[in-house]
Design a protein around this motif. Structure first.
Motif, mmCIF file in Angstrom:
data_model
loop_
_atom_site.group_PDB
_atom_site.id
_atom_site.type_symbol
_atom_site.label_atom_id
_atom_site.label_comp_id
_atom_site.label_asym_id
_atom_site.label_seq_id
_atom_site.Cartn_x
_atom_site.Cartn_y
_atom_site.Cartn_z
ATOM 1 N N GLU A 59 -2.834 -23.508 0.629
ATOM 2 C CA GLU A 59 -2.250 -23.997 -0.606
ATOM 3 C C GLU A 59 -3.033 -23.427 -1.780
ATOM 4 O O GLU A 59 -4.130 -22.891 -1.617
ATOM 5 C CB GLU A 59 -2.241 -25.526 -0.620
ATOM 6 N N THR A 60 -2.459 -23.574 -2.984
ATOM 7 C CA THR A 60 -3.042 -22.956 -4.172
ATOM 8 C C THR A 60 -3.191 -23.971 -5.289
ATOM 9 O O THR A 60 -2.321 -24.810 -5.508
ATOM 10 C CB THR A 60 -2.158 -21.787 -4.662
ATOM 11 N N ALA A 157 -0.590 -27.218 -12.835
ATOM 12 C CA ALA A 157 -0.004 -27.805 -11.632
ATOM 13 C C ALA A 157 1.047 -26.885 -11.028
ATOM 14 O O ALA A 157 1.996 -26.472 -11.710
ATOM 15 C CB ALA A 157 0.612 -29.162 -11.956
ATOM 16 N N ALA A 158 0.886 -26.593 -9.739
ATOM 17 C CA ALA A 158 1.829 -25.710 -9.057
ATOM 18 C C ALA A 158 3.088 -26.443 -8.634
ATOM 19 O O ALA A 158 4.104 -25.804 -8.326
ATOM 20 C CB ALA A 158 1.160 -25.084 -7.832
ATOM 21 N N ASN A 159 3.033 -27.777 -8.621
ATOM 22 C CA ASN A 159 4.195 -28.571 -8.205
ATOM 23 C C ASN A 159 4.032 -29.989 -8.748
ATOM 24 O O ASN A 159 2.955 -30.374 -9.222
ATOM 25 C CB ASN A 159 4.335 -28.562 -6.675
ATOM 26 N N PRO A 160 5.098 -30.804 -8.693
ATOM 27 C CA PRO A 160 5.019 -32.179 -9.221
ATOM 28 C C PRO A 160 3.943 -33.025 -8.546
ATOM 29 O O PRO A 160 3.356 -33.912 -9.172
ATOM 30 C CB PRO A 160 6.425 -32.723 -8.968
ATOM 31 N N GLU A 161 3.696 -32.792 -7.262
ATOM 32 C CA GLU A 161 2.689 -33.577 -6.551
ATOM 33 C C GLU A 161 1.290 -33.336 -7.119
ATOM 34 O O GLU A 161 0.512 -34.270 -7.314
ATOM 35 C CB GLU A 161 2.721 -33.239 -5.057
ATOM 36 N N GLN A 162 0.960 -32.074 -7.401
ATOM 37 C CA GLN A 162 -0.338 -31.781 -8.024
ATOM 38 C C GLN A 162 -0.438 -32.432 -9.397
ATOM 39 O O GLN A 162 -1.483 -32.982 -9.749
ATOM 40 C CB GLN A 162 -0.548 -30.275 -8.133
ATOM 41 N N ARG A 164 1.057 -35.122 -10.411
ATOM 42 C CA ARG A 164 0.921 -36.560 -10.234
ATOM 43 C C ARG A 164 -0.507 -36.946 -9.854
ATOM 44 O O ARG A 164 -1.088 -37.880 -10.421
ATOM 45 C CB ARG A 164 1.891 -37.041 -9.144
ATOM 46 N N PRO A 189 2.418 -27.153 -16.445
ATOM 47 C CA PRO A 189 3.069 -26.557 -15.275
ATOM 48 C C PRO A 189 2.639 -25.097 -15.122
ATOM 49 O O PRO A 189 2.534 -24.361 -16.106
ATOM 50 C CB PRO A 189 4.559 -26.667 -15.602
ATOM 51 N N LYS A 191 3.313 -21.574 -14.634
ATOM 52 C CA LYS A 191 4.439 -20.652 -14.706
ATOM 53 C C LYS A 191 4.114 -19.346 -13.985
ATOM 54 O O LYS A 191 4.957 -18.788 -13.288
ATOM 55 C CB LYS A 191 4.792 -20.386 -16.166
#
Length: 243
Positions: A59-60, A157-162, A164, A189, A191
């Protein structure tokens, strides 16, 4: 003053020259080099919101917090991290270079892309290390001698979970008043991430005696070893070929 705007021959930032001059002046007067925030760590609790490890793989995470030399150097010594690359995030591809980013008006921040094994280390633990030893999260647009939006404290953040997890952790630390003042870290976010020039990669490892590194960055690795001994590894994972 943005000490990176002006360049020395060979492409290295003038901030390094300024630190060398300050170090030399202190020694000439019989004084030790002035202490900087990088020499201190804040022991903070782990994130209450730390989901179980995901499936095997990579993961990143992309973090910004001052000069990327030090942030990269810290995470290269973290167990479970498979790669830590210095670069630029927050702006466009056309300005994703050191010369343009140093002006402070591109939207970019000096950042580090961290690839990691979620079975060995979680995103929440990476955040804990970032907030505790890699930089001072109470400073928004400066770290140590470096000033400007390109040095801002940001979680890309690479995604909503990160996003959050980062938001919840910042709220947790602020409620506990761990730092004595509010955390200034923003959550943006991700990009795109653009790797920095080759001469910026592995800079701490390749230049351990450089005054900027000695004053501002090596203490961060020492703090990692002291505060997070279970997460520290002596041999860094490097970007350079054959490392």
């Amino acid at each position: 003053m943005n000490t990176e705007t002006f360049e020395r021959p060979g492409g290295l930032p003038r901030r390094a020259l300024l630190c060398a001059l300050a170090l030399g002046a202190g020694l000439a007067l019989g004084r030790a080099a002035p202490a900087r925030a990088a020499e201190r760590a804040t022991v903070i609790p782990p994130a209450a919101d730390d989901p179980p490890a995901g499936q095997a793989g990579t993961e990143t995470a992309v973090f910004a917090g001052g000069c990327f030399w030090g942030v990269q150097g810290v995470f290269q010594h973290v167990k479970g991290v498979t790669s830590a690359v210095s670069g630029y995030a927050g702006g466009d591809a056309a300005t994703a270079n050191h010369e343009a980013t140093s002006l402070g008006n591109t939207g970019h921040a000096e950042s580090v892309r961290i690839s990691y094994d979620p079975k060995q280390i979680s995103f929440a633990r990476l955040l804990q290390i970032h907030f505790s030893v890699a930089h001072d999260p109470t400073q928004r647009d400066r770290q140590g001698p470096d000033v400007g939006t390109q040095y801002r404290s940001t979680i890309f953040a690479a995604n909503p979970e990160q996003a959050r997890i980062a938001k919840n952790y910042i709220a947790q630390l602020d409620r506990a008043r761990v730092f004595g003042k509010p955390i200034a870290t923003t959550i943006e976010p991700l990009k795109a991430f653009y790797p920095a020039e080759t001469y910026h990669q592995d800079f701490m490892t390749r230049n351990p005696d450089h005054p900027y590194i000695a004053i501002n960055d090596l203490p961060k690795v020492d703090n990692l070893k002291k505060v997070f001994p279970a997460s520290y590894r002596a041999k860094p994972v490097l970007v350079g070929a054959g490392a």
